[in-house]
Design a protein around this motif. Structure first.
Motif, PDB file in Angstrom:
ATOM      1  N   GLN A 208       0.815  -1.208   0.000  1.00 56.99           N
ATOM      2  CA  GLN A 208       0.000   0.000   0.000  1.00 56.99           C
ATOM      3  C   GLN A 208       0.854   1.266   0.000  1.00 56.99           C
ATOM      4  O   GLN A 208       0.524   2.238  -0.686  1.00 56.99           O
ATOM      5  CB  GLN A 208      -0.927   0.007   1.209  1.00 56.99           C
ATOM      6  CG  GLN A 208      -1.850   1.229   1.273  1.00 56.99           C
ATOM      7  CD  GLN A 208      -2.722   1.352   0.047  1.00 56.99           C
ATOM      8  OE1 GLN A 208      -3.472   0.439  -0.259  1.00 56.99           O
ATOM      9  NE2 GLN A 208      -2.635   2.470  -0.661  1.00 56.99           N
ATOM     10  N   LEU A 209       1.939   1.271   0.753  1.00 56.28           N
ATOM     11  CA  LEU A 209       2.809   2.451   0.775  1.00 56.28           C
ATOM     12  C   LEU A 209       3.430   2.704  -0.593  1.00 56.28           C
ATOM     13  O   LEU A 209       3.596   3.858  -1.002  1.00 56.28           O
ATOM     14  CB  LEU A 209       3.899   2.278   1.834  1.00 56.28           C
ATOM     15  CG  LEU A 209       3.413   2.341   3.289  1.00 56.28           C
ATOM     16  CD1 LEU A 209       4.539   1.978   4.243  1.00 56.28           C
ATOM     17  CD2 LEU A 209       2.848   3.721   3.625  1.00 56.28           C
ATOM     18  N   ASP A 212       0.980   4.434  -2.608  1.00 57.70           N
ATOM     19  CA  ASP A 212       0.919   5.850  -2.243  1.00 57.70           C
ATOM     20  C   ASP A 212       1.960   6.669  -3.013  1.00 57.70           C
ATOM     21  O   ASP A 212       1.687   7.799  -3.436  1.00 57.70           O
ATOM     22  CB  ASP A 212       1.156   6.026  -0.742  1.00 57.70           C
ATOM     23  CG  ASP A 212       0.027   5.472   0.100  1.00 57.70           C
ATOM     24  OD1 ASP A 212      -1.031   5.128  -0.464  1.00 57.70           O
ATOM     25  OD2 ASP A 212       0.211   5.377   1.329  1.00 57.70           O
ATOM     26  N   VAL A 213       3.143   6.086  -3.170  1.00 59.47           N
ATOM     27  CA  VAL A 213       4.193   6.767  -3.936  1.00 59.47           C
ATOM     28  C   VAL A 213       3.813   6.838  -5.406  1.00 59.47           C
ATOM     29  O   VAL A 213       3.928   7.888  -6.057  1.00 59.47           O
ATOM     30  CB  VAL A 213       5.546   6.046  -3.767  1.00 59.47           C
ATOM     31  CG1 VAL A 213       6.605   6.673  -4.672  1.00 59.47           C
ATOM     32  CG2 VAL A 213       5.996   6.081  -2.318  1.00 59.47           C
ATOM     33  N   LEU A 214       3.329   5.716  -5.948  1.00 59.25           N
ATOM     34  CA  LEU A 214       2.979   5.662  -7.364  1.00 59.25           C
ATOM     35  C   LEU A 214       1.828   6.601  -7.703  1.00 59.25           C
ATOM     36  O   LEU A 214       1.718   7.054  -8.853  1.00 59.25           O
ATOM     37  CB  LEU A 214       2.612   4.224  -7.758  1.00 59.25           C
ATOM     38  CG  LEU A 214       3.757   3.208  -7.722  1.00 59.25           C
ATOM     39  CD1 LEU A 214       3.235   1.803  -8.016  1.00 59.25           C
ATOM     40  CD2 LEU A 214       4.850   3.582  -8.714  1.00 59.25           C
ATOM     41  N   ASP A 215       0.993   6.914  -6.724  1.00 55.38           N
ATOM     42  CA  ASP A 215      -0.147   7.794  -6.968  1.00 55.38           C
ATOM     43  C   ASP A 215       0.300   9.185  -7.406  1.00 55.38           C
ATOM     44  O   ASP A 215      -0.491   9.933  -7.984  1.00 55.38           O
ATOM     45  CB  ASP A 215      -1.003   7.908  -5.697  1.00 55.38           C
ATOM     46  CG  ASP A 215      -2.385   8.485  -5.981  1.00 55.38           C
ATOM     47  OD1 ASP A 215      -3.004   8.076  -6.985  1.00 55.38           O
ATOM     48  OD2 ASP A 215      -2.849   9.348  -5.220  1.00 55.38           O
ATOM     49  N   ILE A 274       5.669  17.464  -2.885  1.00 50.71           N
ATOM     50  CA  ILE A 274       6.036  16.102  -2.481  1.00 50.71           C
ATOM     51  C   ILE A 274       7.479  15.803  -2.877  1.00 50.71           C
ATOM     52  O   ILE A 274       8.255  15.231  -2.104  1.00 50.71           O
ATOM     53  CB  ILE A 274       5.062  15.077  -3.104  1.00 50.71           C
ATOM     54  CG1 ILE A 274       3.707  15.158  -2.394  1.00 50.71           C
ATOM     55  CG2 ILE A 274       5.622  13.658  -3.015  1.00 50.71           C
ATOM     56  CD1 ILE A 274       2.621  14.338  -3.051  1.00 50.71           C
ATOM     57  N   GLU A 275       7.854  16.214  -4.080  1.00 45.20           N
ATOM     58  CA  GLU A 275       9.217  15.961  -4.562  1.00 45.20           C
ATOM     59  C   GLU A 275      10.241  16.775  -3.772  1.00 45.20           C
ATOM     60  O   GLU A 275      11.276  16.263  -3.349  1.00 45.20           O
ATOM     61  CB  GLU A 275       9.309  16.294  -6.054  1.00 45.20           C
ATOM     62  CG  GLU A 275       8.527  15.325  -6.945  1.00 45.20           C
ATOM     63  CD  GLU A 275       8.490  15.769  -8.394  1.00 45.20           C
ATOM     64  OE1 GLU A 275       8.892  16.925  -8.668  1.00 45.20           O
ATOM     65  OE2 GLU A 275       8.041  14.973  -9.243  1.00 45.20           O
ATOM     66  N   SER A 276       9.960  18.057  -3.554  1.00 45.61           N
ATOM     67  CA  SER A 276      10.957  18.942  -2.930  1.00 45.61           C
ATOM     68  C   SER A 276      11.137  18.665  -1.443  1.00 45.61           C
ATOM     69  O   SER A 276      12.204  18.931  -0.886  1.00 45.61           O
ATOM     70  CB  SER A 276      10.571  20.410  -3.151  1.00 45.61           C
ATOM     71  OG  SER A 276       9.342  20.708  -2.507  1.00 45.61           O
ATOM     72  N   THR A 277      10.122  18.131  -0.784  1.00 42.97           N
ATOM     73  CA  THR A 277      10.241  17.827   0.644  1.00 42.97           C
ATOM     74  C   THR A 277      10.800  16.427   0.897  1.00 42.97           C
ATOM     75  O   THR A 277      11.059  16.066   2.055  1.00 42.97           O
ATOM     76  CB  THR A 277       8.873  17.931   1.343  1.00 42.97           C
ATOM     77  OG1 THR A 277       7.954  17.026   0.709  1.00 42.97           O
ATOM     78  CG2 THR A 277       8.323  19.352   1.287  1.00 42.97           C
ATOM     79  N   GLY A 278      10.961  15.636  -0.158  1.00 43.10           N
ATOM     80  CA  GLY A 278      11.449  14.270   0.008  1.00 43.10           C
ATOM     81  C   GLY A 278      10.385  13.317   0.518  1.00 43.10           C
ATOM     82  O   GLY A 278      10.701  12.228   1.021  1.00 43.10           O
ATOM     83  N   ALA A 279       9.107  13.706   0.372  1.00 38.86           N
ATOM     84  CA  ALA A 279       8.012  12.893   0.908  1.00 38.86           C
ATOM     85  C   ALA A 279       7.884  11.548   0.213  1.00 38.86           C
ATOM     86  O   ALA A 279       7.613  10.527   0.855  1.00 38.86           O
ATOM     87  CB  ALA A 279       6.696  13.663   0.807  1.00 38.86           C
ATOM     88  N   THR A 283       8.425   7.889   2.018  1.00 39.78           N
ATOM     89  CA  THR A 283       7.402   6.846   1.976  1.00 39.78           C
ATOM     90  C   THR A 283       7.959   5.566   1.372  1.00 39.78           C
ATOM     91  O   THR A 283       7.691   4.456   1.861  1.00 39.78           O
ATOM     92  CB  THR A 283       6.180   7.331   1.171  1.00 39.78           C
ATOM     93  OG1 THR A 283       5.694   8.555   1.739  1.00 39.78           O
ATOM     94  CG2 THR A 283       5.070   6.292   1.178  1.00 39.78           C
ATOM     95  N   ALA A 284       8.752   5.711   0.313  1.00 44.91           N
ATOM     96  CA  ALA A 284       9.364   4.541  -0.314  1.00 44.91           C
ATOM     97  C   ALA A 284      10.309   3.829   0.646  1.00 44.91           C
ATOM     98  O   ALA A 284      10.384   2.592   0.655  1.00 44.91           O
ATOM     99  CB  ALA A 284      10.114   4.961  -1.587  1.00 44.91           C
ATOM    100  N   GLU A 285      11.000   4.586   1.473  1.00 46.90           N
ATOM    101  CA  GLU A 285      11.911   3.974   2.450  1.00 46.90           C
ATOM    102  C   GLU A 285      11.133   3.218   3.527  1.00 46.90           C
ATOM    103  O   GLU A 285      11.540   2.124   3.938  1.00 46.90           O
ATOM    104  CB  GLU A 285      12.786   5.053   3.084  1.00 46.90           C
ATOM    105  CG  GLU A 285      13.757   4.534   4.144  1.00 46.90           C
ATOM    106  CD  GLU A 285      14.708   3.463   3.621  1.00 46.90           C
ATOM    107  OE1 GLU A 285      15.142   2.605   4.425  1.00 46.90           O
ATOM    108  OE2 GLU A 285      15.015   3.471   2.406  1.00 46.90           O
ATOM    109  N   ILE A 286      10.026   3.780   3.972  1.00 45.81           N
ATOM    110  CA  ILE A 286       9.185   3.069   4.946  1.00 45.81           C
ATOM    111  C   ILE A 286       8.661   1.770   4.321  1.00 45.81           C
ATOM    112  O   ILE A 286       8.610   0.720   4.982  1.00 45.81           O
ATOM    113  CB  ILE A 286       8.012   3.950   5.416  1.00 45.81           C
ATOM    114  CG1 ILE A 286       8.536   5.201   6.124  1.00 45.81           C
ATOM    115  CG2 ILE A 286       7.098   3.166   6.356  1.00 45.81           C
ATOM    116  CD1 ILE A 286       9.330   4.929   7.379  1.00 45.81           C
ATOM    117  N   ALA A 287       8.284   1.833   3.051  1.00 40.93           N
ATOM    118  CA  ALA A 287       7.821   0.632   2.354  1.00 40.93           C
ATOM    119  C   ALA A 287       8.925  -0.421   2.289  1.00 40.93           C
ATOM    120  O   ALA A 287       8.680  -1.618   2.508  1.00 40.93           O
ATOM    121  CB  ALA A 287       7.342   0.985   0.947  1.00 40.93           C
TER     122      ALA A 287
END
Length: 322
Positions: A208-209, A212-215, A274-279, A283-287
């Motif tokens: 799911q995470l 979220d990134v792919l969205d 999202i890109e500039s904040t590293g969000a 999220t990808a790292e948590i995944a």
């Protein structure tokens, strides 16, 4: 990452699952046949039934009830999709029009109910109180997760913990049941059953995470739904939550306003934030951490092509592009 070798490994079992699904979809009500076959045959990855089959085979299961349980899991999943698309007013899923877009919300909800009830009929036929217990608890937890998600909609103050609780209930719980039931069928010791359940929970969370990134990064053609669909529905997913927490005041306002209002009027600004904040990277790292936890949980089950496939499936969950 290529998932085809996993499909090839269980091709015969999946053929039996698909035949079971088609058989159990039959109804004297024509609309149920039409809508049910449309959603079941609309090109999903079938990951949940796959992990049922892999987990059972990993413990050398030689019976046939893993086929029934895999079909039951897919019916439960499909029912949740039908209901989700109505709640979210979604128009596209897996690159096709949603069932509610074609037949209307009323028909989609009622056919979803049919799939739930048919799944429970099939559970009774398995004739295992332990299987019934796990699946009854699972469907209840999924329903709770749906309500929690509804409460979070349009709420920019949703915390990371609250969001993770939603996806563990709404999405990961069915993965947990799917892998746990493979061990249950084989009457494995409690430690192995718990390890398989934990694997499924971490796998589903990672899956799911990654969604979220792919969205916010995949194309709608690859993703099978419209980019930014979650934002359009006012859903505060982890990339948005992180961007609010770690962005500048102006960046946080962009995300907060977008969640509160829904819609995609400022999608390009949201993606830039999202890109500039590293969000997305966060999220990808948590995944990836969740996938690593899943892998560690099953390191000690017997080595086999099926165990290896489960390990590779955890990697696929985070390195896929669709």
């Amino acid at each position: 990452m290529n998932i085809q070798p996993i499909y090839d490994l269980i091709a015969d079992d999946m053929q039996s699952v698909n035949a079971m699904i088609q058989q159990q979809l039959r109804s004297d009500v024509i609309l149920i046949n039409q809508l049910g076959h449309y959603i079941i045959n609309s090109g999903g990855k079938r990951l949940r039934p796959i992990v049922v089959l892999l987990s059972a085979r990993a413990f050398d299961y030689l019976g046939s009830e893993h086929i029934d349980i895999a079909a039951i899991i897919e019916f439960i999943h499909t029912a949740t999709l039908l209901h989700d698309d109505v709640v979210d007013s979604s128009q596209l899923r897996r690159g096709q029009k949603t069932a509610n877009n074609i037949w209307g919300s009323e028909a989609s909800v009622l056919v979803g109910d049919f799939l739930y009830s048919r799944a429970f009929e099939m559970m009774v036929n398995v004739n295992s109180m332990r299987v019934m217990e796990i699946l009854a608890h699972t469907t209840n937890t999924i329903a709770e997760g749906e309500v929690m998600q509804l409460l979070n909609c349009h709420d920019p103050d949703t915390s990371e913990e609250r969001y993770l609780n939603v996806i563990r209930s709404k999405t990961a719980k069915l993965f947990e049941a799917a892998t746990q039931l493979g061990a249950v069928l084989c009457c494995r010791p409690t430690a192995e059953e718990e390890a398989m359940a934990a694997y499924g929970m971490h796998l589903g969370t990672a899956f799911q995470l990654t969604d979220d990134v792919l969205d916010y990064s995949a194309s709608s053609k690859d993703l099978g739904k419209n980019i930014g669909d979650d934002l359009a529905e006012g859903k505060p997913t982890l990339p948005l939550i992180y961007a609010i927490r770690n962005g500048t005041t102006s960046q946080a306002k962009i995300i907060r306003d977008a969640i509160e209002s829904g819609g995609l009027d400022n999608l390009s600004d949201v993606i830039k934030t999202i890109e500039s904040t590293g969000a997305a990277a966060y999220t990808a790292e948590i995944a990836r951490c969740e996938a690593d936890k899943a892998i560690q949980k099953i390191r000690n089950i017997p080595a086999s092509p099926y165990q290896e496939a489960l390990l590779n499936l955890a990697k696929f969950a985070v390195y896929r592009t669709y």
